[in-house]
Design a protein around this motif. Structure first.
Motif, mmCIF file in Angstrom:
data_model
loop_
_atom_site.group_PDB
_atom_site.id
_atom_site.type_symbol
_atom_site.label_atom_id
_atom_site.label_comp_id
_atom_site.label_asym_id
_atom_site.label_seq_id
_atom_site.Cartn_x
_atom_site.Cartn_y
_atom_site.Cartn_z
ATOM 1 N N LYS A 18 -6.869 0.128 -35.088
ATOM 2 C CA LYS A 18 -8.128 0.468 -34.522
ATOM 3 C C LYS A 18 -8.908 -0.931 -34.533
ATOM 4 C CE LYS A 18 -12.018 3.532 -34.010
ATOM 5 N NZ LYS A 18 -12.942 4.606 -34.525
ATOM 6 N N ALA A 19 -9.004 -1.576 -35.496
ATOM 7 C CA ALA A 19 -9.620 -3.058 -35.675
ATOM 8 C C ALA A 19 -9.091 -3.987 -34.754
ATOM 9 C CB ALA A 19 -9.654 -3.438 -36.983
ATOM 10 N N VAL A 20 -7.781 -4.053 -34.530
ATOM 11 C CA VAL A 20 -7.021 -5.070 -33.813
ATOM 12 C C VAL A 20 -7.377 -4.784 -32.396
ATOM 13 C CG1 VAL A 20 -4.826 -5.796 -33.059
ATOM 14 C CG2 VAL A 20 -5.182 -5.435 -35.555
ATOM 15 N N THR A 21 -7.497 -3.417 -31.609
ATOM 16 C CA THR A 21 -7.391 -2.888 -30.671
ATOM 17 C C THR A 21 -8.791 -2.841 -30.049
ATOM 18 O OG1 THR A 21 -7.167 -0.723 -31.010
ATOM 19 C CG2 THR A 21 -5.120 -2.019 -30.310
ATOM 20 N N GLN A 22 -10.029 -2.766 -30.755
ATOM 21 C CA GLN A 22 -11.309 -2.445 -30.201
ATOM 22 C C GLN A 22 -11.765 -3.640 -29.609
ATOM 23 O OE1 GLN A 22 -13.778 -1.643 -33.566
ATOM 24 N NE2 GLN A 22 -14.054 -3.481 -34.321
ATOM 25 N N LYS A 23 -12.641 -3.403 -28.686
ATOM 26 C CA LYS A 23 -13.303 -4.580 -27.730
ATOM 27 C C LYS A 23 -14.653 -4.933 -28.367
ATOM 28 C CE LYS A 23 -10.878 -3.124 -23.636
ATOM 29 N NZ LYS A 23 -11.085 -2.844 -22.242
ATOM 30 N N SER A 24 -15.101 -6.034 -27.983
ATOM 31 C CA SER A 24 -16.582 -6.356 -28.408
ATOM 32 C C SER A 24 -17.586 -5.805 -27.714
ATOM 33 C CB SER A 24 -16.895 -7.943 -28.461
ATOM 34 O OG SER A 24 -17.990 -8.160 -28.733
ATOM 35 N N TYR A 25 -18.460 -5.160 -28.418
ATOM 36 C CA TYR A 25 -19.663 -4.466 -27.935
ATOM 37 C C TYR A 25 -20.641 -5.438 -26.884
ATOM 38 C CZ TYR A 25 -18.507 -0.476 -30.649
ATOM 39 O OH TYR A 25 -17.605 0.742 -31.366
ATOM 40 N N GLY A 26 -20.842 -6.658 -27.499
ATOM 41 C CA GLY A 26 -21.634 -7.491 -26.788
ATOM 42 C C GLY A 26 -21.203 -8.327 -25.551
ATOM 43 N N GLY A 27 -19.968 -8.237 -25.292
ATOM 44 C CA GLY A 27 -19.317 -8.625 -24.214
ATOM 45 C C GLY A 27 -18.742 -10.054 -24.725
ATOM 46 N N ALA A 28 -18.510 -10.854 -23.621
ATOM 47 C CA ALA A 28 -17.559 -12.353 -23.944
ATOM 48 C C ALA A 28 -18.880 -13.266 -24.467
ATOM 49 C CB ALA A 28 -17.417 -12.755 -22.699
ATOM 50 N N LEU A 29 -18.267 -13.939 -25.376
ATOM 51 C CA LEU A 29 -19.273 -14.878 -26.230
ATOM 52 C C LEU A 29 -19.623 -15.894 -25.251
ATOM 53 C CD1 LEU A 29 -20.675 -15.875 -28.874
ATOM 54 C CD2 LEU A 29 -18.573 -16.819 -29.321
ATOM 55 N N VAL A 30 -20.850 -16.289 -25.073
ATOM 56 C CA VAL A 30 -20.989 -17.559 -24.353
ATOM 57 C C VAL A 30 -21.937 -18.414 -24.983
ATOM 58 C CG1 VAL A 30 -22.820 -18.428 -22.459
ATOM 59 C CG2 VAL A 30 -22.002 -15.940 -22.482
#
Length: 82
Positions: A18-30
């Motif tokens: 689950k940790a490997v496949t989860q997506k970031s909640y905040g979106g892409a890092l700028v």
């Protein structure tokens, strides 16, 4: 099929998956350059952080923003009893 494929995953293995496949909640890092926004008081010249919620100078009590709070628009329920 191998015997290992038929066994269910352990709790630790499921958490790792689950940790490997989860997506970031905040979106892409700028990435941005570090910066500091400062505004000086026009009355006494004291520096302060440019914060949206700060309205009065902490040193001389100069009012940066005059905010007047109201109740806003109130919608009243119509009484249709005939």
């Amino acid at each position: 099929m191998e015997e290992a494929d038929k066994t269910p995953l352990s709790l630790i293995d499921r958490l790792k998956l689950k940790a490997v496949t989860q997506k970031s909640y905040g979106g892409a890092l700028v990435e941005q350059e570090a910066k500091l926004t400062v505004r000086n008081c026009p009355n006494c010249g004291a520096g302060r952080a440019k914060d949206e919620g700060l309205t009065i100078c902490a040193y001389c009590d100069f009012e940066f923003l005059s905010v007047r709070l109201t109740d806003g628009i109130t919608i009243k329920k119509e009484n249709n009893s005939n």
